[in-house]
Design a protein around this motif. Structure first.
Motif, PDB file in Angstrom:
ATOM      1  N   GLY A  25      -4.553   2.055  -0.087  1.00 38.94           N
ATOM      2  CA  GLY A  25      -4.003   1.280   1.029  1.00 38.94           C
ATOM      3  C   GLY A  25      -4.588   1.725   2.354  1.00 38.94           C
ATOM      4  O   GLY A  25      -4.832   0.902   3.243  1.00 38.94           O
ATOM      5  N   ALA A  26      -4.829   3.023   2.499  1.00 36.65           N
ATOM      6  CA  ALA A  26      -5.463   3.523   3.726  1.00 36.65           C
ATOM      7  C   ALA A  26      -6.864   2.942   3.853  1.00 36.65           C
ATOM      8  O   ALA A  26      -7.294   2.550   4.950  1.00 36.65           O
ATOM      9  CB  ALA A  26      -5.515   5.056   3.705  1.00 36.65           C
ATOM     10  N   GLY A  31     -10.542  -1.496   6.105  1.00 34.55           N
ATOM     11  CA  GLY A  31     -11.261  -2.741   5.824  1.00 34.55           C
ATOM     12  C   GLY A  31     -10.707  -3.921   6.603  1.00 34.55           C
ATOM     13  O   GLY A  31     -11.460  -4.778   7.073  1.00 34.55           O
ATOM     14  N   LEU A  32      -9.385  -3.973   6.769  1.00 30.74           N
ATOM     15  CA  LEU A  32      -8.779  -5.061   7.536  1.00 30.74           C
ATOM     16  C   LEU A  32      -9.151  -4.982   9.011  1.00 30.74           C
ATOM     17  O   LEU A  32      -9.323  -6.009   9.672  1.00 30.74           O
ATOM     18  CB  LEU A  32      -7.260  -5.049   7.360  1.00 30.74           C
ATOM     19  CG  LEU A  32      -6.760  -5.494   5.987  1.00 30.74           C
ATOM     20  CD1 LEU A  32      -5.253  -5.296   5.884  1.00 30.74           C
ATOM     21  CD2 LEU A  32      -7.131  -6.938   5.710  1.00 30.74           C
ATOM     22  N   LYS A  33      -9.284  -3.759   9.526  1.00 37.74           N
ATOM     23  CA  LYS A  33      -9.710  -3.599  10.920  1.00 37.74           C
ATOM     24  C   LYS A  33     -11.131  -4.145  11.098  1.00 37.74           C
ATOM     25  O   LYS A  33     -11.420  -4.871  12.051  1.00 37.74           O
ATOM     26  CB  LYS A  33      -9.658  -2.131  11.338  1.00 37.74           C
ATOM     27  CG  LYS A  33     -10.044  -1.909  12.784  1.00 37.74           C
ATOM     28  CD  LYS A  33      -9.972  -0.447  13.161  1.00 37.74           C
ATOM     29  CE  LYS A  33     -10.318  -0.203  14.603  1.00 37.74           C
ATOM     30  NZ  LYS A  33     -11.706  -0.344  14.928  1.00 37.74           N
ATOM     31  N   LYS A  34     -12.014  -3.816  10.158  1.00 35.28           N
ATOM     32  CA  LYS A  34     -13.383  -4.335  10.223  1.00 35.28           C
ATOM     33  C   LYS A  34     -13.388  -5.858  10.071  1.00 35.28           C
ATOM     34  O   LYS A  34     -14.174  -6.552  10.721  1.00 35.28           O
ATOM     35  CB  LYS A  34     -14.238  -3.708   9.125  1.00 35.28           C
ATOM     36  CG  LYS A  34     -14.540  -2.241   9.355  1.00 35.28           C
ATOM     37  CD  LYS A  34     -15.390  -1.680   8.231  1.00 35.28           C
ATOM     38  CE  LYS A  34     -15.647  -0.202   8.412  1.00 35.28           C
ATOM     39  NZ  LYS A  34     -16.417   0.355   7.296  1.00 35.28           N
ATOM     40  N   SER A  58      -7.870  -4.216  -5.644  1.00 34.66           N
ATOM     41  CA  SER A  58      -8.199  -2.938  -5.028  1.00 34.66           C
ATOM     42  C   SER A  58      -7.036  -1.955  -5.153  1.00 34.66           C
ATOM     43  O   SER A  58      -7.223  -0.790  -5.520  1.00 34.66           O
ATOM     44  CB  SER A  58      -8.525  -3.176  -3.560  1.00 34.66           C
ATOM     45  OG  SER A  58      -9.588  -2.404  -3.146  1.00 34.66           O
ATOM     46  N   LEU A  59      -5.833  -2.417  -4.854  1.00 31.97           N
ATOM     47  CA  LEU A  59      -4.660  -1.557  -4.965  1.00 31.97           C
ATOM     48  C   LEU A  59      -4.382  -1.181  -6.424  1.00 31.97           C
ATOM     49  O   LEU A  59      -3.977  -0.048  -6.712  1.00 31.97           O
ATOM     50  CB  LEU A  59      -3.438  -2.225  -4.335  1.00 31.97           C
ATOM     51  CG  LEU A  59      -3.492  -2.396  -2.824  1.00 31.97           C
ATOM     52  CD1 LEU A  59      -2.300  -3.222  -2.330  1.00 31.97           C
ATOM     53  CD2 LEU A  59      -3.536  -1.052  -2.116  1.00 31.97           C
ATOM     54  N   ALA A  60      -4.611  -2.117  -7.339  1.00 32.65           N
ATOM     55  CA  ALA A  60      -4.421  -1.825  -8.762  1.00 32.65           C
ATOM     56  C   ALA A  60      -5.416  -0.767  -9.235  1.00 32.65           C
ATOM     57  O   ALA A  60      -5.062   0.132 -10.007  1.00 32.65           O
ATOM     58  CB  ALA A  60      -4.567  -3.100  -9.593  1.00 32.65           C
ATOM     59  N   ILE A  61      -6.646  -0.841  -8.778  1.00 34.92           N
ATOM     60  CA  ILE A  61      -7.647   0.171  -9.136  1.00 34.92           C
ATOM     61  C   ILE A  61      -7.242   1.525  -8.549  1.00 34.92           C
ATOM     62  O   ILE A  61      -7.380   2.554  -9.216  1.00 34.92           O
ATOM     63  CB  ILE A  61      -9.049  -0.260  -8.661  1.00 34.92           C
ATOM     64  CG1 ILE A  61      -9.540  -1.447  -9.490  1.00 34.92           C
ATOM     65  CG2 ILE A  61     -10.042   0.898  -8.770  1.00 34.92           C
ATOM     66  CD1 ILE A  61     -10.812  -2.074  -8.979  1.00 34.92           C
ATOM     67  N   GLY A  62      -6.733   1.537  -7.334  1.00 37.18           N
ATOM     68  CA  GLY A  62      -6.239   2.777  -6.742  1.00 37.18           C
ATOM     69  C   GLY A  62      -5.086   3.351  -7.544  1.00 37.18           C
ATOM     70  O   GLY A  62      -4.986   4.573  -7.734  1.00 37.18           O
ATOM     71  N   PHE A  63      -4.213   2.487  -8.056  1.00 35.43           N
ATOM     72  CA  PHE A  63      -3.095   2.928  -8.897  1.00 35.43           C
ATOM     73  C   PHE A  63      -3.613   3.586 -10.171  1.00 35.43           C
ATOM     74  O   PHE A  63      -3.161   4.673 -10.551  1.00 35.43           O
ATOM     75  CB  PHE A  63      -2.195   1.737  -9.238  1.00 35.43           C
ATOM     76  CG  PHE A  63      -0.949   2.114  -9.989  1.00 35.43           C
ATOM     77  CD1 PHE A  63       0.234   2.346  -9.305  1.00 35.43           C
ATOM     78  CD2 PHE A  63      -0.949   2.237 -11.372  1.00 35.43           C
ATOM     79  CE1 PHE A  63       1.395   2.692  -9.986  1.00 35.43           C
ATOM     80  CE2 PHE A  63       0.202   2.590 -12.062  1.00 35.43           C
ATOM     81  CZ  PHE A  63       1.375   2.814 -11.365  1.00 35.43           C
ATOM     82  N   GLY A  92      -7.329   8.207  -5.227  1.00 33.99           N
ATOM     83  CA  GLY A  92      -7.106   6.762  -5.143  1.00 33.99           C
ATOM     84  C   GLY A  92      -8.070   6.096  -4.186  1.00 33.99           C
ATOM     85  O   GLY A  92      -8.593   5.017  -4.450  1.00 33.99           O
ATOM     86  N   TYR A  93      -8.326   6.757  -3.051  1.00 32.26           N
ATOM     87  CA  TYR A  93      -9.253   6.228  -2.033  1.00 32.26           C
ATOM     88  C   TYR A  93     -10.681   6.213  -2.578  1.00 32.26           C
ATOM     89  O   TYR A  93     -11.337   5.173  -2.622  1.00 32.26           O
ATOM     90  CB  TYR A  93      -9.163   7.106  -0.785  1.00 32.26           C
ATOM     91  CG  TYR A  93     -10.004   6.653   0.379  1.00 32.26           C
ATOM     92  CD1 TYR A  93      -9.417   5.991   1.443  1.00 32.26           C
ATOM     93  CD2 TYR A  93     -11.365   6.914   0.440  1.00 32.26           C
ATOM     94  CE1 TYR A  93     -10.168   5.583   2.536  1.00 32.26           C
ATOM     95  CE2 TYR A  93     -12.124   6.510   1.521  1.00 32.26           C
ATOM     96  CZ  TYR A  93     -11.532   5.852   2.559  1.00 32.26           C
ATOM     97  OH  TYR A  93     -12.279   5.454   3.625  1.00 32.26           O
ATOM     98  N   ALA A  94     -11.149   7.359  -3.016  1.00 32.53           N
ATOM     99  CA  ALA A  94     -12.543   7.474  -3.452  1.00 32.53           C
ATOM    100  C   ALA A  94     -12.762   6.890  -4.841  1.00 32.53           C
ATOM    101  O   ALA A  94     -13.807   6.294  -5.112  1.00 32.53           O
ATOM    102  CB  ALA A  94     -12.966   8.944  -3.438  1.00 32.53           C
TER     103      ALA A  94
END
Length: 132
Positions: A25-26, A31-34, A58-63, A92-94
């Motif tokens: 999510g971070a 990404g949303l800012k960009k 993306s969030l599911a992959i982080g999970f 989760g990020y990387a």
């Protein structure tokens, strides 16, 4: 790692998944800012550029990355330390970044009509095709 019962495994995997999704999510926030900057340059609304399905994946992959990472990071299920939480969030990020990049390469190769190169057959000479 001591042996866990089924409920402890479910707790560990769920906790790791939620923290991994938080780390992702971070990354999504960045990404949303960009995306907002890109929308301003193109003079369109952000909603025209956002793909909700991509954010969900993306969030599911982080999970998933966080669930798997939690297994290796957490030492004691009843005494999770802050550095363990931060490590899972980083996984989760990387981890999501790595998996999405890998999936992107595979899908690009399939769009271009190329197939990934197969590894050498078992018993093949290790020096076949080597430089030098």
């Amino acid at each position: 790692m001591p042996p866990y019962d089924m409920y402890q495994w479910i707790t560990l995997l769920t906790f790791g998944g939620l923290v991994g999704a938080m780390g992702q999510g971070a990354r999504t926030a960045v990404g949303l800012k960009k995306l907002a900057q890109e929308a301003a340059v193109k003079e369109v609304g952000m909603t025209d550029l956002i793909a909700a399905s991509r954010i969900f994946v993306s969030l599911a992959i982080g999970f998933i990355a966080g669930s798997l990472g939690g297994i290796g990071v957490v030492q004691k299920i009843n005494q999770i330390q802050l550095h363990e939480v931060m490590a899972i969030a980083a996984i989760g990020y990387a981890g999501a970044d790595f998996i999405e990049g890998f999936i992107g390469q595979i899908s690009k190769a399939s769009r271009d009509g190329a197939t990934p190169e197969a590894p050498p057959a078992a018993g093949a000479d290790a020096n076949d095709g080597a430089l030098g």
